[in-house]
Design a protein around this motif. Structure first.
Motif, PDB file in Angstrom:
ATOM      1  N   GLY A 231      72.879  12.280  40.546  1.00  0.00           N
ATOM      2  CA  GLY A 231      74.307  12.226  40.246  1.00  0.00           C
ATOM      3  C   GLY A 231      75.091  11.899  41.503  1.00  0.00           C
ATOM      4  N   HIS A 232      76.245  11.280  41.336  1.00  0.00           N
ATOM      5  CA  HIS A 232      77.084  10.908  42.482  1.00  0.00           C
ATOM      6  C   HIS A 232      78.549  10.957  42.064  1.00  0.00           C
ATOM      7  CE1 HIS A 232      73.678   9.414  44.834  1.00  0.00           C
ATOM      8  NE2 HIS A 232      73.228   8.877  43.722  1.00  0.00           N
ATOM      9  N   ASP A 233      79.442  11.039  43.072  1.00  0.00           N
ATOM     10  CA  ASP A 233      80.876  10.988  42.781  1.00  0.00           C
ATOM     11  C   ASP A 233      81.241   9.697  42.052  1.00  0.00           C
ATOM     12  OD1 ASP A 233      81.640  13.512  44.018  1.00  0.00           O
ATOM     13  OD2 ASP A 233      81.194  12.533  45.927  1.00  0.00           O
TER      14      ASP A 233
ATOM     15  N   PHE B 259      71.274  11.053  56.080  1.00  0.00           N
ATOM     16  CA  PHE B 259      71.851   9.843  55.497  1.00  0.00           C
ATOM     17  C   PHE B 259      72.600  10.074  54.186  1.00  0.00           C
ATOM     18  CE2 PHE B 259      68.542   8.588  58.358  1.00  0.00           C
ATOM     19  CZ  PHE B 259      69.005   7.429  58.950  1.00  0.00           C
ATOM     20  N   ASP B 260      72.127  11.043  53.399  1.00  0.00           N
ATOM     21  CA  ASP B 260      72.708  11.276  52.070  1.00  0.00           C
ATOM     22  C   ASP B 260      74.156  11.724  52.229  1.00  0.00           C
ATOM     23  OD1 ASP B 260      73.494  12.122  49.568  1.00  0.00           O
ATOM     24  OD2 ASP B 260      71.708  13.302  49.171  1.00  0.00           O
ATOM     25  N   GLY B 261      75.052  10.813  51.935  1.00  0.00           N
ATOM     26  CA  GLY B 261      76.475  11.078  52.088  1.00  0.00           C
ATOM     27  C   GLY B 261      77.057  10.330  53.276  1.00  0.00           C
ATOM     28  N   PRO B 262      76.732  10.794  54.512  1.00  0.00           N
ATOM     29  CA  PRO B 262      77.356  10.169  55.683  1.00  0.00           C
ATOM     30  C   PRO B 262      77.133   8.659  55.771  1.00  0.00           C
ATOM     31  CG  PRO B 262      76.388  12.257  56.308  1.00  0.00           C
ATOM     32  CD  PRO B 262      75.996  12.023  54.870  1.00  0.00           C
TER      33      PRO B 262
ATOM     34  N   ASP C 179      82.477  18.744  48.687  1.00  0.00           N
ATOM     35  CA  ASP C 179      81.512  19.535  47.915  1.00  0.00           C
ATOM     36  C   ASP C 179      80.740  18.710  46.893  1.00  0.00           C
ATOM     37  OD1 ASP C 179      80.134  21.767  47.117  1.00  0.00           O
ATOM     38  OD2 ASP C 179      81.812  22.750  46.123  1.00  0.00           O
ATOM     39  N   GLU C 180      80.133  17.597  47.339  1.00  0.00           N
ATOM     40  CA  GLU C 180      79.391  16.747  46.406  1.00  0.00           C
ATOM     41  C   GLU C 180      78.089  17.401  45.961  1.00  0.00           C
ATOM     42  OE1 GLU C 180      76.772  13.583  44.836  1.00  0.00           O
ATOM     43  OE2 GLU C 180      76.410  14.909  46.534  1.00  0.00           O
ATOM     44  N   GLU C 181      77.407  18.057  46.896  1.00  0.00           N
ATOM     45  CA  GLU C 181      76.068  18.573  46.572  1.00  0.00           C
ATOM     46  C   GLU C 181      76.109  19.879  45.787  1.00  0.00           C
ATOM     47  OE1 GLU C 181      73.594  16.806  46.896  1.00  0.00           O
ATOM     48  OE2 GLU C 181      73.729  15.515  48.648  1.00  0.00           O
ATOM     49  N   GLY C 182      77.229  20.579  45.846  1.00  0.00           N
ATOM     50  CA  GLY C 182      77.291  21.853  45.126  1.00  0.00           C
ATOM     51  C   GLY C 182      76.353  22.899  45.697  1.00  0.00           C
TER      52      GLY C 182
ATOM     53  N   SER D  67      82.025   8.161  50.327  1.00  0.00           N
ATOM     54  CA  SER D  67      80.954   9.010  49.811  1.00  0.00           C
ATOM     55  C   SER D  67      81.290  10.454  50.203  1.00  0.00           C
ATOM     56  CB  SER D  67      79.611   8.545  50.384  1.00  0.00           C
ATOM     57  OG  SER D  67      78.525   9.125  49.702  1.00  0.00           O
ATOM     58  N   HIS D  68      80.319  11.212  50.680  1.00  0.00           N
ATOM     59  CA  HIS D  68      80.571  12.616  51.027  1.00  0.00           C
ATOM     60  C   HIS D  68      79.887  12.954  52.346  1.00  0.00           C
ATOM     61  CE1 HIS D  68      76.408  13.912  49.945  1.00  0.00           C
ATOM     62  NE2 HIS D  68      76.465  12.851  49.157  1.00  0.00           N
ATOM     63  N   LEU D  69      80.297  14.061  52.968  1.00  0.00           N
ATOM     64  CA  LEU D  69      79.703  14.479  54.242  1.00  0.00           C
ATOM     65  C   LEU D  69      78.928  15.797  54.122  1.00  0.00           C
ATOM     66  CD1 LEU D  69      82.626  13.622  56.730  1.00  0.00           C
ATOM     67  CD2 LEU D  69      80.488  12.361  56.418  1.00  0.00           C
TER      68      LEU D  69
ATOM     69  N   LEU E 273      78.410   3.396  48.709  1.00  0.00           N
ATOM     70  CA  LEU E 273      77.103   3.030  49.271  1.00  0.00           C
ATOM     71  C   LEU E 273      76.342   4.316  49.552  1.00  0.00           C
ATOM     72  CD1 LEU E 273      76.174   0.431  51.933  1.00  0.00           C
ATOM     73  CD2 LEU E 273      75.675   2.838  52.401  1.00  0.00           C
ATOM     74  N   HIS E 274      75.032   4.315  49.260  1.00  0.00           N
ATOM     75  CA  HIS E 274      74.243   5.540  49.385  1.00  0.00           C
ATOM     76  C   HIS E 274      72.815   5.185  49.777  1.00  0.00           C
ATOM     77  CE1 HIS E 274      72.806   9.575  48.291  1.00  0.00           C
ATOM     78  NE2 HIS E 274      74.074   9.933  48.241  1.00  0.00           N
ATOM     79  N   VAL E 275      72.176   6.058  50.553  1.00  0.00           N
ATOM     80  CA  VAL E 275      70.751   5.852  50.830  1.00  0.00           C
ATOM     81  C   VAL E 275      69.996   5.998  49.510  1.00  0.00           C
ATOM     82  CG1 VAL E 275      70.254   8.299  51.365  1.00  0.00           C
ATOM     83  CG2 VAL E 275      68.868   6.481  52.399  1.00  0.00           C
TER      84      VAL E 275
HETATM   85 ZN    ZN Z   1      74.816  11.951  48.101  1.00  0.00          ZN
END
Ligand code: ZN
Length: 383
Positions: free
Chosen positions: A331-333, A81-84, A113-116, A70-72, A179-181
């Motif tokens: 949206g997600h990667d 939680f969102d990402g990590p 840079d997932e969240e922009g 996912s992303h950090l 996997l994502h919250v």
């Molecule tokens: Zn996310």
């Protein structure tokens, strides 16, 4: 892993996270990722876009492989939680698997840079990887201080000149599972700790450029004013009303006001509209209605059509994990990779508050561990 990540990029005032791409905070997170990967004997490589890949096995000789991750990075004042959660859970799942039994290489990805949040384009790392974001456009994007993405990448030690669609990396990805919250309350309502994503709603970002005339807030008669803040008020109210009429959601969450003085009628108000929904035509109708209410044409800054995840993979995971299938407005990667033709899937972990992009975002430890167990099943099933 949570204890190590908890203090990084945390704002003392709000308790939220400010983890923006290509900053010193981001560098600490990427260093943490490398450390966790290398501690497990995984080989870490960066792709041309600056996404990190930690491989077990050789994806060139034995690939394509299974990729989790996912992303950090975070939004302004984001949650923990969102990402990590997707990255921590992937490492924890790999720890539960007997790696000597795996037939395919397995990687954990950390998307950049997932969240922009800094440069305005969400999923910039995966969009650059797949070539849907033009490298020249990306390099020229600026943050609020006027720093370009190229300058920020270079300062962080990543060569911006090499940014481009990365065929070598894409070839290595056989399947991607993120996997994502959960960013809503569907799993709370269904009393399920885990869900599998069905599709990502079509969504986009638009800009409203509202022009007026700066003047004195005390001496200018009401009849003589040209106040763009009134157009903004109409636009905000219409965003809500049109979203209700068309069965979508719509949000005005970012503004720039010039000159931004309490005692000055603004000369210019710039507002950004985020709109999403199950049907693309309905989303576009909302944007048109908001533009009409504001007296301008909304300028499209990004648009992502509806993304359906790989149906076979989705059904297989829902079956193996006995988890319900849910649509999402985020949206997600994984959605970017799915749109590029890579078999991709998402797992959601229950969020009791239903809130996300906020410090109130949460997941209970038991549900997080169910997510880890599910990812371990995914590795055993697919690799
Ligand atoms: Zn996310």
């Amino acid at each position: 892993m949570w204890a190590d990540l908890a203090p990084v990029g945390r704002d003392g005032g709000t308790g939220g996270y400010r983890r923006y791409a290509w900053t010193s905070t981001d560098a600490l997170l990427r260093e943490w990722f490398r450390g966790e990967a290398e501690g497990r004997g995984l080989e870490v490589v960066s792709d041309r876009a600056g996404n990190l890949w930690a491989w077990h096995g050789d994806p060139e000789a034995d690939g394509p492989g299974l990729v989790l991750g996912s992303h950090l990075d975070s939004v302004p004042d984001g949650g923990a939680f969102d990402g990590p959660l997707g990255i921590v859970s992937a490492f924890a799942a790999l720890d539960r698997v007997d790696r000597s039994t795996l037939r395919r290489p397995v990687a954990i990805a950390c998307f950049a840079d997932e969240e922009g949040a800094r440069f305005g384009v969400a999923c910039a790392g995966s969009r650059l990887l797949t070539g849907v974001l033009d490298p020249d456009r990306a390099r020229a994007l600026t943050d609020d201080d006027g720093t370009t993405m190229a300058e920020a990448m270079a300062a962080a030690g990543h060569d911006p000149a090499g940014v481009d669609r990365d065929e070598e990396t894409l070839r290595r990805i056989g399947t991607f599972v993120e996997l994502h919250v959960e960013q809503g309350r569907a799993l709370v309502d269904q009393s399920a700790p885990l869900g599998v994503a069905e599709a990502i709603w079509p969504h986009g970002r638009w800009r409203l450029d509202l022009l007026g005339r700066a003047d004195h807030a005390g001496t200018t008669r009401l009849a003589d004013r040209n106040d763009p803040m009134l157009a903004l008020a109409n636009a905000v109210l219409e965003a809500r009303a049109a979203a209700e009429r068309h069965g979508t959601v719509a949000t005005v969450g970012k503004l720039r006001v010039r000159p931004n003085g309490v005692n000055a009628i603004p000369s210019e108000v710039t507002a950004w509209l985020d709109a999403r929904g199950p049907l693309a035509d309905a989303v576009r109708a909302v944007v048109a209605d908001v533009g009409k209410a504001a007296g301008v044409t909304a300028v499209e800054e990004s648009w992502t059509p509806s993304t359906d995840f790989d149906a076979d993979l989705r059904d297989r995971l829902a079956d193996v994990l006995a988890a319900p299938v849910l649509a999402t407005g985020a949206g997600h990667d994984a959605g970017i990779l799915a749109a590029a033709g890579i078999p991709a899937a998402m797992l959601f972990v229950r969020n009791p508050t239903g809130v996300s992009h906020s410090p109130a975002e949460h997941a209970e430890t038991g549900d997080c561990l169910a997510g880890v167990a599910a990812l371990a099943r995914v590795i055993e099933t697919l690799a």
